[in-house]
Scaffold this active site. Structure first.
Site, short mmCIF file in Angstrom:
data_model
loop_
_atom_site.label_atom_id
_atom_site.label_comp_id
_atom_site.label_asym_id
_atom_site.label_seq_id
_atom_site.Cartn_x
_atom_site.Cartn_y
_atom_site.Cartn_z
CE1 TYR A 17 -3.71 -2.26 0.42
CE2 TYR A 17 -2.75 -2.98 2.49
CZ TYR A 17 -3.53 -3.28 1.28
OH TYR A 17 -4.46 -4.22 1.44
CB THR A 18 3.79 2.27 1.91
OG1 THR A 18 4.58 1.21 2.03
CG2 THR A 18 2.82 2.39 3.32
#
Length: 747
Positions: free
Chosen positions: A124-125
């Site tokens: 996600y990052t």
């Protein structure tokens, strides 16, 4: 001893194998996992993350890429270990509350000060390198470092990065190896750069000179460092110690606002610690606690005192002593040195060794550039020959089967020069201009002379390093975050100080049962007692004072009044709370303020002055207070009202002596001095004893009662009984020797 059997299996003693395996594992963890290298200040996993990101082109101006892409490259190319550990190392380098100068610029959820491990999964990052990572990467590819094969031998990776600043001190690091660990605190870039420059200017400078520039660590928090300068100096001298940090706070509209917490302190944990004390009624002066943190104020804890009379300094000192509002950090500056050995180093040694590393790195960079310049000048020399003989060169290229060999033979060219001419396109060969070649030659010649001058002069090399350090420090500088302030040691408020002081009466029975009643307006003798038991003594005081019991052997014991049973019951035996000597009984109960002076005495005629705090002994066995002569007994303690009080001592033989109380010694324990003369033999067989002991003012009168007889002695009448301490005293009027009662009449 090892051997290989016919099945190809190597055999060796178990002891040899385990020793070898453990040693190899230990060295691997120490050298390749847990400890940073002094040159770039990075552990291998950190170095591989930074290098892999630079190879992916993820510099500070690039677009963000998924963190999973970076982690995949790190694991697949350089670091064959777990993805979660690798990603966590990357997260730490991106957290501004964990790293003083983050090397990774993250986008997305990268954790919070309240819970650093609350970061989102790497899918996600997104991330890229931060601007300051340039100090580690800018000189790669310039011959500054050696490369080594990666784990499978298919790629090469740098053994270390060519750091342009002492990164080992800027961000610090922590790590646990085998048999050793490291805890290096972060520092301010301006101070470290200035210290390095100072050492370049003055190589003989000492630690004290460095500490005039480097104040101390600089953590990524605005909390205060409260360690004394002497302790900080000792840490920097020895390379190990402990740094203490304290939260910063201020008063605002009657409330206490905590705006910064020590490094790695969790706001929610601090709030929970304070709330727990409030629930346990250990903070009666605190009414409420709130968390008002937002995006503008990451840390804002509000404490609401119960009233404006609360001593906020004392309250905060208590919270510093009992919560994470104050924390200590271990310092253990253990690292891999330039000799490739782990060692704990002091600040001066680290800076000097890093400057040696930097000199080597810059020398390699300059030599690499000089080699490039010399190579280009050599090529230009060949191109100039080609220009001057352009027609012949073209003719050779057109007609010769081996033009390279012919060019080298005809014009005395080197292999590199001939290749350079042949590699030129025809249109470039035709367009060769003497002015362009001359200009490039002149420029490179100047650079060659400058490079050779720097490489040939230690002073010029140091000047260049100094200039580069100052430029980098200026480029990435920011103000100090953690201010150094010397504060008083945090002190926990005792439970008795926090408990409201209420009047209490402690009652002791003949059989040694004790209880505590609220207030002073009770009649202890009228209380209910067990069958065969009755009232013996009582003392009045406050609930936050200790109650002291004195036994027949002269020992004293102390208890908290709040720990005693209520007077509504018949109490509890003191033997369950105290360890009395065999045959000893409790004789007296005393309560007073700690500084109140008391007269302690035995009926053998000895006494001394002490403070109430000298009677207090928190252990169950108590403490020896009065040393009793043989067969002597303890007399009831007398409260000393003022320093001008007079002692009235009366013996069973009817002698009375009056002397100043200040003539008695002030002791914490002991036998004391003789107050009135009683022959030792008489005291031993108890034929003569000290029976009455009073403290009066010099204007007091005494009323004597013996049966129906009453005599009043006024101040002037008492003068004849005054003498030096230790005298025999004067005989009382006849008839006052037995059944004597005395009343003091103060003016």
């Amino acid at each position: 001893m090892t051997n290989i059997n016919y099945e190809g299996i190597e055999q060796m003693p178990l002891r040899t194998f385990t020793e070898k395996a453990y040693l190899n594992y230990s060295m691997y963890v120490i050298m390749d996992r847990a400890l940073p290298f002094i040159g770039d200040g990075l552990k291998p996993v950190q170095r591989r993350i930074v290098y892999a990101m630079s190879e992916l082109g993820l510099n500070a101006t690039a677009k963000y890429k998924k963190s999973a892409r970076t982690v995949g490259d790190v694991l697949g190319k350089f670091h064959p270990h777990g993805d979660s550990a690798c990603y966590e190392a990357m997260v730490l380098m991106a957290q501004p509350f964990s790293y003083r100068y983050p090397l990774v610029d993250g986008q997305g959820n990268w954790g919070a000060p309240d819970d650093p491990k609350s970061f989102a999964a790497m899918r996600y990052t997104e991330s890229r390198l931060s601007k300051i990572s340039e100090i580690l990467l800018n000189e790669l590819g310039q011959g500054t470092v050696d490369y080594q094969p990666n784990f499978d031998g298919t790629l090469a990776e740098p053994q270390y990065l060519p750091a342009r600043l002492p990164h080992i001190l800027l961000n610090g690091t922590t790590g646990i190896a085998v048999g050793m660990a490291t805890d290096i605190p972060p520092h301010n870039i301006n101070e470290i750069a200035d210290a390095a420059v100072m050492l370049l200017d003055n190589p003989k400078a000492g630690l004290d000179d460095v500490l005039e520039i480097v104040q101390g660590p600089d953590f990524p928090t605005e909390a205060e460092i409260i360690s004394p300068k002497s302790e900080i100096r000792k840490i920097y001298e020895q390379g190990r110690g402990s740094i203490k940090m304290r939260a910063t706070w201020k008063k605002e509209d009657g409330e206490i606002i905590i705006s910064a917490l020590p490094h790695q302190s969790s706001p929610s944990k601090v709030i929970a610690q304070i709330a727990e004390q409030m629930t346990a009624k250990k903070l009666p002066m605190l009414e409420d606690i709130r968390d008002e943190a937002d995006h503008e104020n990451p840390i804002r804890i509000v404490l609401v005192p119960r009233s404006n009379r609360v001593d906020t300094d004392a309250l905060m000192a208590h919270l510093f002593a009992t919560t994470d509002l104050e924390k200590s950090y271990r310092v253990n500056m253990n690292m891999i040195g330039l000799d490739h050995k782990p060692a704990v180093k002091g600040l001066l040694e680290i800076l000097n060794e890093w400057l040696d590393f930097r000199r080597t790195t810059v020398t390699r960079r300059l030599q690499y550039r000089l080699d490039k310049v010399l190579s280009r000048l050599h090529i230009l020399e060949g191109l100039m020959i080609a220009f001057l003989n352009i027609d012949e060169v073209i003719e050779i290229i057109r007609h010769e089967d081996d033009p390279k060999a012919e060019l080298m033979a005809r014009f005395n060219l080197s292999d590199e020069q001939a290749d350079a001419i042949l590699n030129l396109r025809l249109r470039h060969l035709a367009k060769l201009e003497e002015n362009q070649l001359k200009a490039e030659q002149d420029e490179l010649e100047k650079e060659r002379l400058n490079l050779e001058a720097i490489l040939g002069s230690e002073r010029r090399l140091n000047t260049l390093i100094k200039k580069e350090i100052q430029e980098d420090a200026k480029k990435y500088a920011n103000p100090r975050m953690s201010q150094l302030v010397e504060r008083e040691e945090a002190k926990m408020i005792s439970e008795s100080d926090m408990t409201p002081a209420e009047p209490v009466t402690v009652i002791l029975s003949e059989m040694g049962w004790v209880r505590c009643a609220k207030g002073h307006d009770i009649d202890p003798k009228s209380l209910s007692y067990k069958a065969g038991d009755s009232y013996l003594a009582h003392a009045c005081g406050k609930s936050n004072q200790a109650v002291v019991f004195i036994d027949s052997t002269g020992r004293s014991y102390a208890l908290d009044p709040l720990s005693l049973p209520s007077a509504r019951s018949q109490g509890e035996p003191l033997t369950g709370k105290l360890n009395l000597p065999t045959g000893a009984t409790i004789e007296y109960v005393v309560m007073a303020s700690e500084q109140q002076e008391l007269l302690m005495a035995s009926d053998a005629g000895y006494g001394f002055i002490c403070k109430f705090e000298d009677l207090i002994a928190r252990n169950k066995a108590g403490k020896a207070l009065i040393s009793l002569p043989e067969n002597a007994k303890v007399l009831k303690p007398k409260t000393l009202i003022n320093s001008t009080a007079l002692v009235v001592a009366i013996t069973s033989a009817g002698r009375m002596l009056i002397f100043p109380a200040q003539d008695l010694p002030v002791l914490s324990k002991g036998k004391g001095n003789k107050m009135i003369t009683i022959p030792a033999a008489n005291a031993k067989d108890r034929s003569e004893l000290l029976t009455k002991l009073l403290l009066i003012s010099d204007q007091a009168s005494l009323e004597f009662y013996s049966g129906k007889r009453k005599i009043v002695l006024k101040p002037e009448d008492l003068q004849k009984f005054r003498a030096e301490r230790g005298r025999k005293g004067s005989t009382l009027p006849r008839g006052l020797h037995t059944n004597l009662e005395i009343m003091v009449i103060e003016p």
